[in-house]
Write a protein that holds these residues in place. Sequence first.
Motif, mmCIF file in Angstrom:
data_model
loop_
_atom_site.group_PDB
_atom_site.id
_atom_site.type_symbol
_atom_site.label_atom_id
_atom_site.label_comp_id
_atom_site.label_asym_id
_atom_site.label_seq_id
_atom_site.Cartn_x
_atom_site.Cartn_y
_atom_site.Cartn_z
ATOM 1 N N ASN A 141 0.799 -1.245 -0.047
ATOM 2 C CA ASN A 141 -0.007 -0.127 -0.047
ATOM 3 C C ASN A 141 0.892 1.400 -0.112
ATOM 4 O O ASN A 141 0.276 2.505 -0.083
ATOM 5 N N ILE A 142 2.098 1.197 0.127
ATOM 6 C CA ILE A 142 3.131 2.367 0.167
ATOM 7 C C ILE A 142 4.199 1.914 -0.796
ATOM 8 O O ILE A 142 5.047 1.089 -0.446
ATOM 9 N N PRO A 175 -4.263 3.309 3.717
ATOM 10 C CA PRO A 175 -5.955 3.614 3.956
ATOM 11 C C PRO A 175 -6.707 4.777 3.110
ATOM 12 O O PRO A 175 -8.021 4.657 3.033
ATOM 13 N N GLU A 176 -5.682 5.600 2.547
ATOM 14 C CA GLU A 176 -6.529 6.412 1.568
ATOM 15 C C GLU A 176 -5.557 6.688 0.588
ATOM 16 O O GLU A 176 -4.505 6.652 0.850
ATOM 17 N N ARG A 177 -6.148 7.057 -0.845
ATOM 18 C CA ARG A 177 -5.111 7.338 -1.941
ATOM 19 C C ARG A 177 -4.423 8.667 -1.633
ATOM 20 O O ARG A 177 -5.345 9.527 -1.706
ATOM 21 N N GLY A 178 -2.999 8.623 -1.611
ATOM 22 C CA GLY A 178 -2.625 10.013 -1.306
ATOM 23 C C GLY A 178 -1.001 9.826 -1.972
ATOM 24 O O GLY A 178 -0.609 8.698 -2.500
ATOM 25 N N PRO A 190 -6.325 16.952 2.654
ATOM 26 C CA PRO A 190 -5.712 16.585 3.947
ATOM 27 C C PRO A 190 -6.017 15.091 4.169
ATOM 28 O O PRO A 190 -7.386 14.833 4.143
ATOM 29 N N PRO A 191 -5.151 14.299 4.573
ATOM 30 C CA PRO A 191 -5.696 13.237 5.169
ATOM 31 C C PRO A 191 -6.240 12.893 6.315
ATOM 32 O O PRO A 191 -5.979 13.736 7.199
ATOM 33 N N SER A 192 -6.784 11.777 6.530
ATOM 34 C CA SER A 192 -7.426 11.717 8.000
ATOM 35 C C SER A 192 -6.254 11.330 9.053
ATOM 36 O O SER A 192 -5.022 11.206 8.614
ATOM 37 N N ILE A 243 -0.997 5.532 10.526
ATOM 38 C CA ILE A 243 -0.510 4.507 9.795
ATOM 39 C C ILE A 243 0.826 4.586 9.297
ATOM 40 O O ILE A 243 1.774 3.971 9.302
ATOM 41 N N ILE A 244 0.778 5.938 8.360
ATOM 42 C CA ILE A 244 2.331 6.383 7.991
ATOM 43 C C ILE A 244 3.181 6.356 9.139
ATOM 44 O O ILE A 244 4.601 5.986 8.628
ATOM 45 N N ARG A 245 3.051 7.078 10.125
ATOM 46 C CA ARG A 245 4.057 7.237 11.120
ATOM 47 C C ARG A 245 4.354 5.829 11.628
ATOM 48 O O ARG A 245 5.694 5.449 11.977
#
Length: 122
Positions: free
Chosen positions: A36-37, A77-80, A103-105, A111-113
């Motif tokens: 996903n990343i 979790p979100e397309r970014g 802005p992402p949630s 999740i990214i952190r």
Amino acid sequence: MNLLFIFIVLEDLHPKEFLNSNTVYYPICPLGDTDNIIQIKNNIALASEGRAMHHCVAGYGSSLLEEKSYIYKVINPERGTLHISRNGDNFDINQFKLVCNGPPSNDSYKIIRQWLKQKERQ
């Protein structure tokens, strides 16, 4: 049909990066990818990401050659689009934007952190 009009239409459909046959590959980030990343590894993919997400990420191409920053396509979790920078052995989030620089949630940031901290420990 006016030839100038045809050129303008083609330029809109195919940014200069696509018209240029030279693909520029960026250094591989030591963090790697997940399902996903996914790191954006060349100028063609970077231009495509900017077009898909309707933002100016393609303007960061030259800074990616220095092995100090990296761009990732985030699927879930979100397309970014994620821009991270290297600070010694650590990585910091420069920007994380959704389509049209939205802005992402907080959950997406979390999740990214977590992914960054997990990778820094490896």
